[in-house]
Scaffold this motif. Structure first.
Motif, PDB file in Angstrom:
ATOM      1  N   GLU A 148       0.979  -1.137   0.103  1.00 29.34           N
ATOM      2  CA  GLU A 148      -0.010   0.009   0.072  1.00 29.34           C
ATOM      3  C   GLU A 148       1.028   1.232  -0.060  1.00 29.34           C
ATOM      4  OE1 GLU A 148      -2.031   2.233   0.334  1.00 29.34           O
ATOM      5  OE2 GLU A 148      -4.028   1.438  -0.223  1.00 29.34           O
ATOM      6  N   VAL A 149       0.413   2.384  -0.253  1.00 32.53           N
ATOM      7  CA  VAL A 149       1.236   3.571  -0.218  1.00 32.53           C
ATOM      8  C   VAL A 149       0.852   4.582   0.899  1.00 32.53           C
ATOM      9  CG1 VAL A 149       1.724   3.381  -2.671  1.00 32.53           C
ATOM     10  CG2 VAL A 149      -0.218   4.679  -1.979  1.00 32.53           C
ATOM     11  N   GLY A 150       0.006   4.266   1.745  1.00 33.60           N
ATOM     12  CA  GLY A 150      -0.331   5.182   3.098  1.00 33.60           C
ATOM     13  C   GLY A 150      -1.564   4.875   3.572  1.00 33.60           C
ATOM     14  N   CYS A 151      -2.437   3.790   3.496  1.00 32.96           N
ATOM     15  CA  CYS A 151      -3.637   3.341   3.732  1.00 32.96           C
ATOM     16  C   CYS A 151      -3.817   2.037   4.679  1.00 32.96           C
ATOM     17  CB  CYS A 151      -4.802   3.491   2.668  1.00 32.96           C
ATOM     18  SG  CYS A 151      -5.114   5.212   1.973  1.00 32.96           S
ATOM     19  N   GLY A 152      -2.848   1.139   4.627  1.00 31.14           N
ATOM     20  CA  GLY A 152      -2.790   0.116   4.985  1.00 31.14           C
ATOM     21  C   GLY A 152      -3.172  -0.997   4.646  1.00 31.14           C
ATOM     22  N   LEU A 153      -3.118  -2.240   4.804  1.00 28.22           N
ATOM     23  CA  LEU A 153      -3.631  -3.363   4.408  1.00 28.22           C
ATOM     24  C   LEU A 153      -4.648  -3.996   5.262  1.00 28.22           C
ATOM     25  CD1 LEU A 153      -0.474  -4.896   2.337  1.00 28.22           C
ATOM     26  CD2 LEU A 153      -2.548  -3.684   1.433  1.00 28.22           C
ATOM     27  N   SER A 154      -5.631  -4.546   4.994  1.00 24.59           N
ATOM     28  CA  SER A 154      -6.731  -5.117   5.852  1.00 24.59           C
ATOM     29  C   SER A 154      -6.179  -6.560   5.773  1.00 24.59           C
ATOM     30  CB  SER A 154      -8.014  -5.286   5.014  1.00 24.59           C
ATOM     31  OG  SER A 154      -8.277  -5.811   3.702  1.00 24.59           O
ATOM     32  N   ALA A 155      -6.903  -7.587   6.585  1.00 20.78           N
ATOM     33  CA  ALA A 155      -6.640  -9.000   6.595  1.00 20.78           C
ATOM     34  C   ALA A 155      -7.231  -9.619   5.060  1.00 20.78           C
ATOM     35  CB  ALA A 155      -7.518  -9.610   7.756  1.00 20.78           C
ATOM     36  N   ALA A 156      -8.357  -8.897   4.803  1.00 13.10           N
ATOM     37  CA  ALA A 156      -8.819  -9.723   3.385  1.00 13.10           C
ATOM     38  C   ALA A 156      -7.933  -9.244   2.296  1.00 13.10           C
ATOM     39  CB  ALA A 156     -10.411  -8.916   3.040  1.00 13.10           C
ATOM     40  N   ASP A 157      -7.221  -8.272   2.390  1.00 12.42           N
ATOM     41  CA  ASP A 157      -6.217  -7.687   1.212  1.00 12.42           C
ATOM     42  C   ASP A 157      -5.022  -8.746   1.287  1.00 12.42           C
ATOM     43  OD1 ASP A 157      -7.439  -5.531   0.420  1.00 12.42           O
ATOM     44  OD2 ASP A 157      -6.444  -4.287   2.027  1.00 12.42           O
ATOM     45  N   ILE A 158      -4.635  -8.963   2.610  1.00  7.35           N
ATOM     46  CA  ILE A 158      -3.334 -10.031   2.616  1.00  7.35           C
ATOM     47  C   ILE A 158      -3.752 -11.462   2.273  1.00  7.35           C
ATOM     48  CG2 ILE A 158      -1.955 -10.910   4.435  1.00  7.35           C
ATOM     49  CD1 ILE A 158      -2.188  -8.541   6.045  1.00  7.35           C
ATOM     50  N   GLN A 159      -5.261 -11.868   2.592  1.00  2.34           N
ATOM     51  CA  GLN A 159      -5.390 -13.273   2.230  1.00  2.34           C
ATOM     52  C   GLN A 159      -5.584 -13.343   0.638  1.00  2.34           C
ATOM     53  OE1 GLN A 159      -6.261 -16.037   4.549  1.00  2.34           O
ATOM     54  NE2 GLN A 159      -5.754 -16.699   2.200  1.00  2.34           N
ATOM     55  N   ARG A 160      -6.317 -12.015   0.186  1.00 11.48           N
ATOM     56  CA  ARG A 160      -6.147 -12.251  -1.421  1.00 11.48           C
ATOM     57  C   ARG A 160      -4.767 -12.202  -1.832  1.00 11.48           C
ATOM     58  NH1 ARG A 160      -9.953  -7.643  -0.516  1.00 11.48           N
ATOM     59  NH2 ARG A 160     -12.089  -8.520  -0.995  1.00 11.48           N
ATOM     60  N   GLY A 161      -3.775 -11.596  -1.531  1.00 10.07           N
ATOM     61  CA  GLY A 161      -2.268 -11.595  -1.820  1.00 10.07           C
ATOM     62  C   GLY A 161      -1.910 -13.029  -1.651  1.00 10.07           C
ATOM     63  N   LEU A 162      -2.123 -13.631  -0.582  1.00 11.74           N
ATOM     64  CA  LEU A 162      -1.547 -15.034  -0.081  1.00 11.74           C
ATOM     65  C   LEU A 162      -2.354 -15.910  -1.319  1.00 11.74           C
ATOM     66  CD1 LEU A 162      -1.956 -15.259   3.576  1.00 11.74           C
ATOM     67  CD2 LEU A 162       0.257 -15.428   2.318  1.00 11.74           C
ATOM     68  N   ASN A 163      -3.564 -15.714  -1.535  1.00 12.00           N
ATOM     69  CA  ASN A 163      -4.216 -16.791  -2.548  1.00 12.00           C
ATOM     70  C   ASN A 163      -3.489 -16.488  -4.033  1.00 12.00           C
ATOM     71  OD1 ASN A 163      -5.778 -17.612  -0.645  1.00 12.00           O
ATOM     72  ND2 ASN A 163      -7.613 -16.124  -1.274  1.00 12.00           N
ATOM     73  N   ALA A 164      -2.663 -15.367  -4.126  1.00  6.82           N
ATOM     74  CA  ALA A 164      -2.123 -14.983  -5.385  1.00  6.82           C
ATOM     75  C   ALA A 164      -0.859 -15.498  -5.452  1.00  6.82           C
ATOM     76  CB  ALA A 164      -2.289 -13.602  -5.820  1.00  6.82           C
ATOM     77  N   GLY A 165      -0.381 -16.188  -4.355  1.00  5.47           N
ATOM     78  CA  GLY A 165       1.205 -16.534  -4.358  1.00  5.47           C
ATOM     79  C   GLY A 165       2.038 -15.617  -3.652  1.00  5.47           C
ATOM     80  N   ILE A 166       1.601 -14.475  -3.288  1.00  5.73           N
ATOM     81  CA  ILE A 166       2.600 -13.512  -2.606  1.00  5.73           C
ATOM     82  C   ILE A 166       2.900 -13.785  -1.201  1.00  5.73           C
ATOM     83  CG2 ILE A 166       2.801 -11.002  -2.065  1.00  5.73           C
ATOM     84  CD1 ILE A 166       2.606 -11.661  -4.844  1.00  5.73           C
ATOM     85  N   GLY A 167       4.179 -13.788  -0.909  1.00  4.88           N
ATOM     86  CA  GLY A 167       4.856 -13.939   0.199  1.00  4.88           C
ATOM     87  C   GLY A 167       5.215 -12.632   1.310  1.00  4.88           C
TER      88      GLY A 167
END
Length: 345
Positions: free
Chosen positions: A195-214
């Motif tokens: 993010e660039v200044g608004c933070g990441l939610s738990a849902a954002d992190i889960q979507r990233g994990l589902n996309a293979g992001i570590g």
């Protein structure tokens, strides 16, 4: 105006806004409300304190990343990036560049980002906007960004609020998860969602994990407000008012670190957004930040000289180590996710 010139002008506008408006740094990160446990008998020798950590197979002197500031091209940006890179190499810390989108419009802009020669032995992070995957960017552009820096990882920054306030913003964020997942499979270096200044939610992190992001850079609110920066650039009073209305939108970095807590065994998290001293850094590591990203405090020094950047890094390191010592942590590993070092409300 060509796309290249338009991007360059926008990046110069960003720098001018930051330098002219002190209220862009919101100073509302929430770190002041977090109290560290004081240890009067630390049973440590300060001279033996170990503040090192590793990032992408490099050892850092302490967990500091000079975070992304601005993209663009030209003599000023070349000077900024060179000063930052030389200081990062001298002090053995990591460095992320601003958006490299301008390189795709004009290959001459690569000179502004070709900084590996100044920092041969520290982690360097390339940077593109994730939304550009919906506007023609893909693996080729990502590789160009990485290759230019000989980067250890690629940041894909997420900035929906900024794009909405920005007069010429790109607003189609639909279907990005699938494109991020494909790029993560094909790119030879890790991707960091930031993010660039608004933070990441738990849902954002889960979507990233589902996309293979570590890797995730949480980048909470309370520091630099890109909504307020874009309000400076808006020509219509309605858009200016909208930018100011949303200037404090999102999660603070401590809140974003709490959002990330359930995922600590699945990913690494960079704490950034409103970190303004070494005490904030220690608090961030205790709350789960693997390294800490800091940007705005380095802009003025980077405009001056490498030595000025080194001095700022030194100030962060000194405060970090004093706070580390005063909570009785011999190593950064002793800090990480150690809630016993916080005074509980």
């Amino acid at each position: 105006m060509s796309e290249f010139n338009a991007i360059n002008q926008r990046k110069q506008d960003h720098i001018n806004a930051i330098l002219s408006d002190q209220a862009i740094d919101r100073q509302q990160s929430g770190f002041d409300h977090i109290q560290l446990r004081h240890c009067a008998l630390p049973e440590l020798d300060f001279a033996q304190l170990d503040s090192q950590c590793t990032l992408f197979d490099h050892t850092l002197a302490f967990p500091l990343l000079i975070s992304s500031m601005t993209g663009g091209s030209g003599a000023q940006l070349e000077k900024i990036n060179r000063h930052l890179a030389e200081a990062a190499a001298d002090q053995q810390i990591a460095l992320a560049v601003g958006s490299q989108r301008v390189m795709m419009a004009n290959s001459d802009a690569q000179r502004s980002f070709a900084i590996r020669r100044y920092a041969p032995n520290v982690p360097l992070l390339a940077n593109l906007g994730a939304v550009q995957l919906n506007y023609g960017f893909g693996l080729d552009e990502a590789k160009r960004a990485v290759d230019c820096l000989e980067a250890n990882a690629l940041i894909l920054h997420l900035n929906p609020l900024q794009e909405l306030i920005q007069p010429e913003g790109d607003r189609n964020f639909a279907g990005l998860c699938a494109k991020i997942e494909q790029l993560a499979r094909e790119l030879p270096v890790p991707i960091i969602l930031k993010e660039v200044g608004c933070g990441l939610s738990a849902a954002d992190i889960q979507r990233g994990l589902n996309a293979g992001i570590g890797w995730f850079d949480l980048a909470g609110r309370g520091g630099t407000s890109w909504s307020r920066i874009e309000a400076h650039r808006a020509s219509k009073s309605q858009q200016q008012a909208l930018g100011l209305l949303f200037q404090d939108w999102g999660y603070t970095t401590p809140q974003a670190l709490q959002n990330a807590r359930p995922f600590q065994d699945q990913a690494r998290f960079i704490a950034s957004g409103g970190i303004r001293n070494g005490i904030d850094m220690v608090k961030s590591v205790i709350m789960g930040g693997y390294v800490c990203g800091v940007a705005a405090p380095f802009l003025q020094p980077a405009l001056q000289s490498t030595d000025a950047v080194v001095q700022t890094i030194t100030e962060f390191k000194q405060a970090f180590q004093v706070a580390q010592f005063l909570v009785g942590a011999a190593t950064t590993t002793d800090l990480f996710l150690n809630d016993a070092l916080l005074v509980q409300p």
